[in-house]
Write a protein that holds these residues in place. Sequence first.
Motif, PDB file in Angstrom:
ATOM      1  N   UNK A   1      25.196  67.927  60.447  1.00  0.00           N
ATOM      2  CA  UNK A   1      25.203  66.925  59.123  1.00  0.00           C
ATOM      3  C   UNK A   1      25.958  65.948  59.891  1.00  0.00           C
ATOM      4  N   UNK A   2      27.051  65.969  60.743  1.00  0.00           N
ATOM      5  CA  UNK A   2      27.767  64.765  61.387  1.00  0.00           C
ATOM      6  C   UNK A   2      26.504  63.684  61.944  1.00  0.00           C
ATOM      7  N   UNK A   3      25.428  64.079  62.651  1.00  0.00           N
ATOM      8  CA  UNK A   3      24.702  63.688  63.774  1.00  0.00           C
ATOM      9  C   UNK A   3      23.571  63.429  62.799  1.00  0.00           C
ATOM     10  N   UNK A   4      23.392  63.486  61.727  1.00  0.00           N
ATOM     11  CA  UNK A   4      22.451  63.647  60.844  1.00  0.00           C
ATOM     12  C   UNK A   4      22.946  61.717  60.155  1.00  0.00           C
ATOM     13  N   UNK A   5      24.211  62.229  59.868  1.00  0.00           N
ATOM     14  CA  UNK A   5      24.510  61.110  58.831  1.00  0.00           C
ATOM     15  C   UNK A   5      25.321  59.740  59.759  1.00  0.00           C
ATOM     16  N   UNK A   6      25.263  59.917  61.281  1.00  0.00           N
ATOM     17  CA  UNK A   6      25.350  58.697  61.784  1.00  0.00           C
ATOM     18  C   UNK A   6      24.518  57.961  62.288  1.00  0.00           C
ATOM     19  N   UNK A   7      23.303  58.430  62.485  1.00  0.00           N
ATOM     20  CA  UNK A   7      22.026  58.066  62.568  1.00  0.00           C
ATOM     21  C   UNK A   7      21.402  57.062  61.183  1.00  0.00           C
ATOM     22  N   UNK A   8      21.389  58.356  60.421  1.00  0.00           N
ATOM     23  CA  UNK A   8      21.143  57.396  59.072  1.00  0.00           C
ATOM     24  C   UNK A   8      22.232  55.928  58.632  1.00  0.00           C
ATOM     25  N   UNK A   9      23.816  55.924  59.029  1.00  0.00           N
ATOM     26  CA  UNK A   9      24.082  55.030  59.166  1.00  0.00           C
ATOM     27  C   UNK A   9      24.094  54.135  59.739  1.00  0.00           C
ATOM     28  N   UNK A  10      23.353  54.338  61.405  1.00  0.00           N
ATOM     29  CA  UNK A  10      23.496  53.872  61.983  1.00  0.00           C
ATOM     30  C   UNK A  10      22.585  52.676  61.364  1.00  0.00           C
ATOM     31  N   UNK A  11      20.623  53.704  60.937  1.00  0.00           N
ATOM     32  CA  UNK A  11      19.628  52.795  60.118  1.00  0.00           C
ATOM     33  C   UNK A  11      20.394  51.691  58.860  1.00  0.00           C
ATOM     34  N   UNK A  12      20.964  52.802  58.535  1.00  0.00           N
ATOM     35  CA  UNK A  12      21.637  51.475  57.480  1.00  0.00           C
ATOM     36  C   UNK A  12      22.125  50.422  57.903  1.00  0.00           C
TER      37      UNK A  12
ATOM     38  N   UNK B   1      12.672  46.814  51.889  1.00  0.00           N
ATOM     39  CA  UNK B   1      14.549  47.284  52.626  1.00  0.00           C
ATOM     40  C   UNK B   1      15.423  46.963  51.434  1.00  0.00           C
ATOM     41  N   UNK B   2      15.727  45.856  50.253  1.00  0.00           N
ATOM     42  CA  UNK B   2      17.156  46.392  49.250  1.00  0.00           C
ATOM     43  C   UNK B   2      16.935  48.055  48.979  1.00  0.00           C
ATOM     44  N   UNK B   3      15.384  48.550  48.575  1.00  0.00           N
ATOM     45  CA  UNK B   3      15.347  50.167  47.971  1.00  0.00           C
ATOM     46  C   UNK B   3      15.435  51.490  49.388  1.00  0.00           C
TER      47      UNK B   3
ATOM     48  N   UNK C   1      17.999  54.113  49.447  1.00  0.00           N
ATOM     49  CA  UNK C   1      18.593  55.256  49.463  1.00  0.00           C
ATOM     50  C   UNK C   1      19.227  56.226  50.636  1.00  0.00           C
ATOM     51  N   UNK C   2      19.047  54.743  51.784  1.00  0.00           N
ATOM     52  CA  UNK C   2      20.283  55.716  53.157  1.00  0.00           C
ATOM     53  C   UNK C   2      21.542  55.615  52.898  1.00  0.00           C
ATOM     54  N   UNK C   3      22.468  54.808  51.911  1.00  0.00           N
ATOM     55  CA  UNK C   3      23.457  54.874  51.400  1.00  0.00           C
ATOM     56  C   UNK C   3      24.038  56.060  50.957  1.00  0.00           C
TER      57      UNK C   3
END
Length: 140
Positions: free
Chosen positions: A31-42, A57-59, A63-65
């Motif tokens: 969960x921590x790893x996935x949240x980190x990757x998604x936050x970086x992608x955001x 990109x807005x959508x 969704x990433x957030x």
Amino acid sequence: MYEPIRTKSVHSTMAGTPDDFPHRSREEELDIQLAGHLAALLAVTDELRVSAPSADLDAAAERLGEQVARLRGGRTPARAPAATTGREPDPAALHGRAHALAGRALVVAASRADTAAAILAAERMDAHTAALRPRTLAPH
């Protein structure tokens, strides 16, 4: 020539038994790893939104957030407005970085069996791949 060790190791006496300190489960670590990757992608998505605004990109940012907040127990990700550094960001480099981050997120989401995050990561990979593809000119 060498002096013998006279004291016990701090590693064995500080921790005591293995139950003396908290452990995270594999799921929590993922969960921590996935949240980190998604936050970086955001963060990269937000940079792209500044340089080339689009509804896609807005959508994606929305969704990433949501996914990051879900993985972090409802805490929304910190988002800073993109700072101007005096030079224009390179969209190709940003799309390449976003593609790599989405790929990492996809691997962790698949390992975690998180379908929603895996689908989102795969969609973002496809979008960034399409953005990196050279545009072909239509015949006259």
